[in-house]
Design an enzyme around this catalytic site. Structure first.
Site, PDB file in Angstrom:
ATOM      1  CB  CYS A  57      -0.935   0.025   1.188  1.00  0.00           C
ATOM      2  SG  CYS A  57      -0.647  -1.173   2.448  1.00  0.00           S
TER       3      CYS A  57
ATOM      4  CD  GLU B 105      -4.265  -7.744  -4.794  1.00  0.00           C
ATOM      5  OE1 GLU B 105      -3.225  -8.332  -5.204  1.00  0.00           O
ATOM      6  OE2 GLU B 105      -4.645  -7.770  -3.610  1.00  0.00           O
TER       7      GLU B 105
END
Length: 306
Positions: free
Chosen positions: A2, A137
């Site tokens: 992230c 992702e």
């Protein structure tokens, strides 16, 4: 991975929450700012980055009740932000904390209550919320080599003029952070020094993300979900689990391959694929060695036999 590019003060500003204690006659909503609780964490510190990876230290929200702070009536709903390591260390592990040999970045909700690793922290109320601007992702629902998979940045919907990848368009006061449910534990070394670490809870992807990946994090979209998950003093285990449901709104854009390597920390990581800086074409001797010299290619074509 992230990304979290805010320093501690900015994180606190972005994590303000409705304060139930403060109500004025105009019935306008008042907000409380959580406190930053610094932890030694074996000398590890939080460093903002455009590419956070497992074993990095990141900001996490917990209930103040874990530290017996705040009034008896309110401490269950009061919040603290503190640094923790991504990747839970088993509390029973002996020796170097980096060598427990388990993959603990994520906790599958389906196996939470059966897990020796996660059942204990959950039953002890060690529920927390991981905050970030977004997470990366890879599309795994298409057949492709890992190195050739497309990468995406996912984040919660923002105000019209806010571009999550462009910090000049937002401030900590108006950005909407992505909030993921997690469990934390506290490990101690032989000297008694503590390391706080966490695992993000995941479950099977709903329609909103199943086109990209089979799993998705448990994203807490509402303040009610946040309170139900954090307030272990007044919210039962079953109520807390009921707060974990698929997100109803997510946004995303494709990003470049830079994010594939956690050593890449530049602000190019979260830019849309079309806007990300492309590697410069080699010139001179390097171009000749790599076969990227247009002149050399032309010559090859000209002398190629029929």
């Amino acid at each position: 991975p992230c990304f979290r590019t805010l320093d501690p003060d900015q994180v606190l500003c972005a994590c303000k929450y409705p304060d139930e204690k403060i109500k004025d006659e105009s019935k306008l909503q008042d907000y409380a700012t959580p406190e930053w609780r610094a932890e030694f964490n074996l000398g590890r510190r939080y460093q903002a980055s455009y590419n956070i990876a497992p074993t990095d230290i990141t900001p996490v929200i917990v209930s103040a009740a874990h530290f017996a702070e705040g009034s008896e009536e309110q401490k269950g709903s009061e919040r603290i932000v503190m640094p923790m390591m991504w990747g839970m260390i088993p509390v029973w592990h002996k020796g170097d904390y980096r060598k427990h040999g388990l993959t603990t970045n994520n906790c599958r909700l389906e196996h939470l209550m059966d897990s020796k690793l996660y059942r204990g922290p959950f039953k002890r109320g060690q529920r927390c919320v991981v905050v970030c601007e977004g997470f990366y992702e890879w599309q795994t629902t298409k057949q492709a080599k890992p190195s050739e998979r497309e990468a995406y940045l996912l984040y919660v919907p923002q105000e019209a003029d806010v571009k999550i990848h462009d910090k000049s368009t937002w401030s900590p006061g108006n950005v909407k952070l992505l909030r993921m449910a997690a469990l934390f534990d506290v490990w101690q070394d032989e000297s008694g020094d503590k390391m706080y670490s966490y695992s993000i809870i995941t479950f099977e992807s709903s329609k909103i993300m199943s086109w990209m990946h089979y799993r998705m994090p448990a994203i807490l979209e509402t303040e009610q979900q946040m309170n139900d998950w954090l307030n272990f003093k007044n919210v039962s285990d079953s109520q807390a689990l009921a707060a974990l449901r698929p997100a109803t709104a997510l946004q995303w854009h494709r990003v470049g391959k830079l994010v594939n390597n956690s050593r890449n920390k530049s602000d190019e990581c979260n830019k849309p694929y079309e806007a990300a800086a492309k590697p410069e074409k080699p010139k001179g001797m390097l171009a000749w060695l790599t076969g990227n010299n247009p002149k050399s290619k032309k010559t090859e074509a000209e002398i190629k036999p029929d």
